[in-house]
Design a protein around this motif. Structure first.
Motif, PDB file in Angstrom:
ATOM      1  N   PHE A 135      37.927 -19.065  49.028  1.00 17.76           N
ATOM      2  CA  PHE A 135      37.426 -18.570  50.419  1.00 17.76           C
ATOM      3  C   PHE A 135      35.961 -17.733  50.568  1.00 17.76           C
ATOM      4  CE2 PHE A 135      37.630 -16.977  54.635  1.00 17.76           C
ATOM      5  CZ  PHE A 135      37.325 -17.974  55.364  1.00 17.76           C
ATOM      6  N   THR A 136      36.287 -16.769  49.540  1.00 15.45           N
ATOM      7  CA  THR A 136      35.331 -15.525  49.337  1.00 15.45           C
ATOM      8  C   THR A 136      33.897 -16.114  48.807  1.00 15.45           C
ATOM      9  OG1 THR A 136      37.088 -14.321  48.777  1.00 15.45           O
ATOM     10  CG2 THR A 136      34.886 -13.074  48.655  1.00 15.45           C
ATOM     11  N   HIS A 137      34.012 -16.908  47.892  1.00 17.33           N
ATOM     12  CA  HIS A 137      33.062 -17.647  47.100  1.00 17.33           C
ATOM     13  C   HIS A 137      32.277 -18.471  48.101  1.00 17.33           C
ATOM     14  CE1 HIS A 137      31.067 -18.280  43.308  1.00 17.33           C
ATOM     15  NE2 HIS A 137      31.187 -19.743  43.574  1.00 17.33           N
ATOM     16  N   PHE A 138      33.203 -19.258  48.832  1.00 18.60           N
ATOM     17  CA  PHE A 138      32.565 -20.177  49.669  1.00 18.60           C
ATOM     18  C   PHE A 138      31.578 -19.468  50.697  1.00 18.60           C
ATOM     19  CE2 PHE A 138      32.968 -22.818  53.487  1.00 18.60           C
ATOM     20  CZ  PHE A 138      32.324 -23.887  53.274  1.00 18.60           C
ATOM     21  N   LEU A 139      32.289 -18.601  51.350  1.00 18.50           N
ATOM     22  CA  LEU A 139      31.521 -17.819  52.568  1.00 18.50           C
ATOM     23  C   LEU A 139      30.237 -17.172  51.883  1.00 18.50           C
ATOM     24  CD1 LEU A 139      34.066 -15.972  54.689  1.00 18.50           C
ATOM     25  CD2 LEU A 139      32.636 -18.110  55.228  1.00 18.50           C
ATOM     26  N   HIS A 140      30.429 -16.609  50.750  1.00 17.83           N
ATOM     27  CA  HIS A 140      29.070 -15.873  50.064  1.00 17.83           C
ATOM     28  C   HIS A 140      27.956 -16.841  49.789  1.00 17.83           C
ATOM     29  CE1 HIS A 140      30.038 -11.905  49.883  1.00 17.83           C
ATOM     30  NE2 HIS A 140      31.117 -11.912  49.098  1.00 17.83           N
ATOM     31  N   GLY A 141      28.483 -18.211  49.363  1.00 23.48           N
ATOM     32  CA  GLY A 141      27.254 -19.323  49.310  1.00 23.48           C
ATOM     33  C   GLY A 141      26.585 -19.522  50.353  1.00 23.48           C
ATOM     34  N   LEU A 142      27.190 -19.353  51.730  1.00 24.53           N
ATOM     35  CA  LEU A 142      26.582 -20.035  52.886  1.00 24.53           C
ATOM     36  C   LEU A 142      25.299 -19.441  53.239  1.00 24.53           C
ATOM     37  CD1 LEU A 142      29.780 -20.377  55.368  1.00 24.53           C
ATOM     38  CD2 LEU A 142      28.709 -21.977  53.814  1.00 24.53           C
ATOM     39  N   PHE A 143      25.259 -18.193  53.097  1.00 27.50           N
ATOM     40  CA  PHE A 143      24.247 -17.506  53.493  1.00 27.50           C
ATOM     41  C   PHE A 143      23.232 -16.846  52.512  1.00 27.50           C
ATOM     42  CE2 PHE A 143      27.555 -17.001  56.458  1.00 27.50           C
ATOM     43  CZ  PHE A 143      27.155 -17.737  57.490  1.00 27.50           C
ATOM     44  N   MET A 144      21.828 -17.412  52.195  1.00 28.71           N
ATOM     45  CA  MET A 144      21.186 -17.119  51.258  1.00 28.71           C
ATOM     46  C   MET A 144      19.850 -16.941  51.484  1.00 28.71           C
ATOM     47  SD  MET A 144      22.281 -19.531  47.705  1.00 28.71           S
ATOM     48  CE  MET A 144      20.601 -19.345  46.777  1.00 28.71           C
ATOM     49  N   ASN A 145      19.198 -16.143  50.723  1.00 31.32           N
ATOM     50  CA  ASN A 145      17.684 -16.197  50.752  1.00 31.32           C
ATOM     51  C   ASN A 145      17.111 -17.569  50.829  1.00 31.32           C
ATOM     52  OD1 ASN A 145      14.858 -16.400  50.201  1.00 31.32           O
ATOM     53  ND2 ASN A 145      14.906 -15.095  48.425  1.00 31.32           N
ATOM     54  N   PRO A 146      16.627 -18.079  51.896  1.00 31.59           N
ATOM     55  CA  PRO A 146      16.146 -19.603  52.045  1.00 31.59           C
ATOM     56  C   PRO A 146      15.220 -20.047  51.015  1.00 31.59           C
ATOM     57  CG  PRO A 146      15.108 -18.270  53.846  1.00 31.59           C
ATOM     58  CD  PRO A 146      16.131 -17.456  53.191  1.00 31.59           C
ATOM     59  N   PHE A 147      14.389 -19.268  50.547  1.00 28.24           N
ATOM     60  CA  PHE A 147      13.613 -19.600  49.445  1.00 28.24           C
ATOM     61  C   PHE A 147      14.329 -19.917  48.218  1.00 28.24           C
ATOM     62  CE2 PHE A 147      11.041 -17.568  52.588  1.00 28.24           C
ATOM     63  CZ  PHE A 147      10.214 -18.534  52.852  1.00 28.24           C
ATOM     64  N   ALA A 148      15.124 -19.028  47.718  1.00 29.45           N
ATOM     65  CA  ALA A 148      16.084 -19.240  46.805  1.00 29.45           C
ATOM     66  C   ALA A 148      16.661 -20.449  46.942  1.00 29.45           C
ATOM     67  CB  ALA A 148      16.858 -17.989  46.555  1.00 29.45           C
ATOM     68  N   ALA A 149      17.374 -20.773  48.025  1.00 24.37           N
ATOM     69  CA  ALA A 149      18.232 -21.854  48.223  1.00 24.37           C
ATOM     70  C   ALA A 149      17.506 -23.269  48.011  1.00 24.37           C
ATOM     71  CB  ALA A 149      18.809 -21.773  49.692  1.00 24.37           C
ATOM     72  N   LEU A 150      16.166 -23.231  48.792  1.00 23.10           N
ATOM     73  CA  LEU A 150      15.443 -24.240  48.397  1.00 23.10           C
ATOM     74  C   LEU A 150      14.878 -24.687  47.046  1.00 23.10           C
ATOM     75  CD1 LEU A 150      13.038 -23.664  51.607  1.00 23.10           C
ATOM     76  CD2 LEU A 150      14.409 -25.662  51.155  1.00 23.10           C
ATOM     77  N   ALA A 151      14.548 -23.531  46.392  1.00 26.27           N
ATOM     78  CA  ALA A 151      14.317 -23.633  44.875  1.00 26.27           C
ATOM     79  C   ALA A 151      15.399 -24.176  44.242  1.00 26.27           C
ATOM     80  CB  ALA A 151      13.574 -22.420  44.462  1.00 26.27           C
ATOM     81  N   GLN A 152      16.719 -23.664  44.529  1.00 25.06           N
ATOM     82  CA  GLN A 152      17.792 -23.892  43.517  1.00 25.06           C
ATOM     83  C   GLN A 152      18.319 -25.274  43.819  1.00 25.06           C
ATOM     84  OE1 GLN A 152      20.280 -20.634  43.808  1.00 25.06           O
ATOM     85  NE2 GLN A 152      18.831 -19.194  42.875  1.00 25.06           N
ATOM     86  N   GLY A 153      17.791 -25.933  44.897  1.00 28.91           N
ATOM     87  CA  GLY A 153      18.546 -27.058  45.729  1.00 28.91           C
ATOM     88  C   GLY A 153      19.918 -26.868  46.115  1.00 28.91           C
ATOM     89  N   ASP A 154      20.229 -25.527  46.447  1.00 26.09           N
ATOM     90  CA  ASP A 154      21.364 -25.468  47.209  1.00 26.09           C
ATOM     91  C   ASP A 154      21.445 -26.164  48.535  1.00 26.09           C
ATOM     92  OD1 ASP A 154      23.852 -24.367  48.529  1.00 26.09           O
ATOM     93  OD2 ASP A 154      23.693 -22.528  46.903  1.00 26.09           O
ATOM     94  N   VAL A 155      22.083 -27.360  48.575  1.00 22.05           N
ATOM     95  CA  VAL A 155      21.955 -27.996  49.784  1.00 22.05           C
ATOM     96  C   VAL A 155      23.002 -27.464  51.161  1.00 22.05           C
ATOM     97  CG1 VAL A 155      22.864 -30.202  50.967  1.00 22.05           C
ATOM     98  CG2 VAL A 155      22.405 -30.234  48.744  1.00 22.05           C
ATOM     99  N   LEU A 156      23.993 -26.552  50.771  1.00 25.81           N
ATOM    100  CA  LEU A 156      24.819 -25.997  51.985  1.00 25.81           C
ATOM    101  C   LEU A 156      24.081 -24.781  52.423  1.00 25.81           C
ATOM    102  CD1 LEU A 156      27.400 -26.615  53.451  1.00 25.81           C
ATOM    103  CD2 LEU A 156      28.430 -24.814  51.846  1.00 25.81           C
ATOM    104  N   ALA A 157      23.470 -23.898  51.536  1.00 25.07           N
ATOM    105  CA  ALA A 157      22.667 -22.858  51.983  1.00 25.07           C
ATOM    106  C   ALA A 157      21.484 -23.393  52.869  1.00 25.07           C
ATOM    107  CB  ALA A 157      22.337 -21.866  50.591  1.00 25.07           C
ATOM    108  N   VAL A 158      20.707 -24.363  52.379  1.00 23.94           N
ATOM    109  CA  VAL A 158      19.641 -24.659  53.242  1.00 23.94           C
ATOM    110  C   VAL A 158      20.027 -25.168  54.347  1.00 23.94           C
ATOM    111  CG1 VAL A 158      17.869 -26.638  53.065  1.00 23.94           C
ATOM    112  CG2 VAL A 158      18.221 -25.465  50.772  1.00 23.94           C
ATOM    113  N   LEU A 159      21.006 -25.939  54.428  1.00 24.32           N
ATOM    114  CA  LEU A 159      21.863 -26.580  55.694  1.00 24.32           C
ATOM    115  C   LEU A 159      22.140 -25.492  56.633  1.00 24.32           C
ATOM    116  CD1 LEU A 159      24.011 -29.157  55.853  1.00 24.32           C
ATOM    117  CD2 LEU A 159      24.649 -27.418  57.130  1.00 24.32           C
TER     118      LEU A 159
END
Ligand code: ASP
Length: 415
Positions: A135-159
Motif C-alpha cells: 500500500f505504501t509503495h503504491f501510494l508513493h508511486g502515484l505522485f511523481m515529477n510528471p517529466f520523470a513519469a513521462l520519460a519513464q513511461g509510468d502510466v499511473l503517475a502520468v494519469l
C-alpha cells in the motif's frame, strides 16, 4: 474483389498465427525453419508492441487531461467518477467470487505432489511484500515529477498528473482555453498515429501468436492441467457470460454487437498480454465502433487500463487458492475474504504489462501466510494464462465505458 476490412484482417491474422504456430511446432522446435520463423515473428511482434508503446504515454496524458476537462465542463464529472469506480469494484468483486466458487467445486491443486516443484521453490527468492508495504509503495508511486513519469513511461503517475491538469484547466476556464485546445489537437494527432499503427495489427497479432504457440512448455501445462483448465474456464464464464450480461441488462447491447465493435482490441490484448499496449486500440474501438462519447471513453478507458482488471483479480485469487490446496492448507471464510480484498488490490496495483499480476501476487499469498516462493511454479505457464486474463481486463474496460455512459445518461434524465 473487395479488400477485407481491418476487423476481418485482424481476425484472419490471429487465425493464421495459431495455424502457422502449430505448423512450425509439428516440424520440431529446433528445426531451422522453425527457428528462422520464430526470429522473424519475434521481430515483427516486438516492433508492433513498440509502436503501441510509443503512442501510449502521449495518449494517456492528453486523453485523460482532455477527457476530465470536458466532463468537468459538462458538470458530469462527479457522476462519472462514482459510476466508473463503482463499476470497477463491482465487476472485479464478481470475478474474484467466481474464482472462490470454482475453488469450492474443483479444488485444483489438491493432492498434486509438491516434490516435483521443490526445486523451483528453493531457487526462487520472493520479495517480502506485506499488504502494508504494498500500500505504501503504491501510494508513493502515484505522485511523481510528471517529466520523470513521462520519460519513464509510468502510466499511473502520468494519469494522476493528467487528472490534476484536467481539473485545473477547467477551473481556470477561459484563461487556459489555448492550452486545452492545444491538448485536444495533440490528442487528435496521436489518434491519427494510432490509426496508422492499427493497419499493422494483423501482422503484429499473427507474429505474436506464432511466437506464443511455438514457445509454450506443453508438458508443464499438462502437469498443472486442472488449475489451467479452472482458470481458463472461470475467466471465460466471466468474459463470455457475466460481463456481456451486465452490458445487456444495463444498455441493451447484444454480445454480438459488442464483439463486432470490440474484437480488434480483444485480439490485440490476447496477443500482447498488455492492457497498456492495447490501450490505443481499446480507446479507438470504444469511440469509433462502440460509439462511446469521447469524453467518457477518454476518461474511463485509460483509467480502466491501469485500475480495472477483472481477469487479473480473478487470477490472483485462483492462484492463491491453488497454492493453498497445493501445500494442503484449508483457508477459512475470513481468510477467503482477505484473499478477496488483497486480490482486488493486487489487480488495481498491477500495471498493464505482461505478467504484472505475478509480481503483485506475492502480497496476496503472504496476506494469508502462503509461501510466496510458490510463484516459481506459476511463472513458466504465465504467458499462456496472461493472454486470456488481459483480454478479460480490456473487455471490462470497454464494457465499463458503455455502462457508465448509459448510467450517466439515465441519471441526467432524472435531474
Ligand atoms: N497482463 C495483464 C494486463 O496487462 C496484467 C497481469 O495480470 O499480469 O492487463
Amino acid at each position: 474483389m473487395k479488400f477485407p476490412s481491418l476487423n476481418t484482417q485482424i481476425l484472419l491474422g490471429a487465425f493464421l498465427g495459431v495455424v502457422f504456430g502449430f505448423g512450425l511446432l509439428s516440424m520440431g522446435k529446433d528445426s531451422a525453419t522453425t527457428q528462422t520463423s520464430l526470429y522473424v515473428a519475434n521481430l515483427v511482434g516486438t516492433l508492433f508492441i513498440d509502436l503501441l508503446k510509443m503512442v501510449l504515454i502521449p495518449l494517456v496524458f492528453t486523453s485523460i487531461a482532455v477527457g476530465v476537462a470536458n466532463l468537468q465542463a459538462h458538470k458530469q464529472i462527479h457522476r462519472v467518477w462514482i459510476y466508473t469506480l463503482g463499476f470497477f469494484v463491482f465487476s472485479m468483486t464478481i470475478a474474484i467470487v467466481l474464482a472462490l466458487v470454482a475453488n469450492q467445486i474443483f479444488h485444483a491443486g489438491q493432492g498434486l505432489h509438491l516434490d516435483m516443484f521443490q526445486n523451483a521453490m528453493s531457487h526462487f527468492e520472493a520479495q517480502q511484500q506485506s499488504p502494508a508495504d504494498f500500500f505504501t509503495h503504491f501510494l508513493h508511486g502515484l505522485f511523481m515529477n510528471p517529466f520523470a513519469a513521462l520519460a519513464q513511461g509510468d502510466v499511473l503517475a502520468v494519469l494522476i498528473f493528467a487528472l490534476f491538469l484536467g481539473v485545473a484547466l477547467v477551473i481556470g476556464g477561459e484563461r487556459y482555453k489555448n492550452i486545452l485546445t492545444l491538448l485536444q489537437e495533440f490528442l487528435e494527432i496521436v489518434m491519427q498515429m494510432v490509426r496508422w499503427i492499427m493497419t499493422l495489427a494483423p501482422f503484429g497479432i499473427m507474429a505474436l501468436l506464432i511466437k506464443l504457440v511455438v514457445t509454450q512448455d506443453v508438458s508443464l501445462l499438462a502437469t498443472l492441467g486442472k488449475f489451467v483448465a479452472v482458470v481458463i474456464g472461470t475467466t471465460l464464464v466471466h468474459g463470455v457470460i457475466v460481463l456481456p450480461l451486465i452490458l445487456y441488462l444495463v444498455t441493451g447491447m447484444t454480445p454480438l454487437r459488442f464483439w463486432r465493435g470490440a474484437r480488434e482490441a480483444l485480439l490485440t490484448a490476447f496477443a500482447t498480454s498488455s492492457s497498456s499496449a492495447t490501450l490505443p486500440i481499446t480507446l479507438r474501438c470504444a469511440e469509433h465502433n462502440l460509439h462511446v462519447r469521447k469524453e467518457i471513453a477518454q476518461f474511463v478507458i485509460p483509467l480502466g487500463a491501469t485500475v480495472n482488471m477483472d481477469g487479473t483479480a480473478l487470477y490472483e485469487a485462483a492462484a492463491a487458492l491453488f497454492v493453498a490446496n497445493l501445500v494442503g492448507i484449508e483457508l477459512n471464510f475470513t481468510q477467503q475474504l482477505i484473499v478477496l480484498f488483497t486480490a482486488m488490490f493486487a489487480a488495481i496495483g498491477a500495471p498493464g504489462i505482461p505478467s504484472a499480476g505475478m509480481v503483485t501476487m506475492v502480497m496476496v499469498l503472504q496476506s494469508v501466510g502462503l509461501p510466496a516462493e510458490a510463484i516459481a511454479i506459476l511463472l513458466p505457464i504465465d504467458r499462456v494464462l496472461d493472454t486470456l486474463r488481459t483480454t478479460a481486463n480490456v473487455e471490462g474496460d470497454m464494457i465499463g465505458s458503455l455502462v457508465v455512459q448509459k448510467l450517466v445518461k439515465e441519471s441526467a434524465k432524472h435531474v
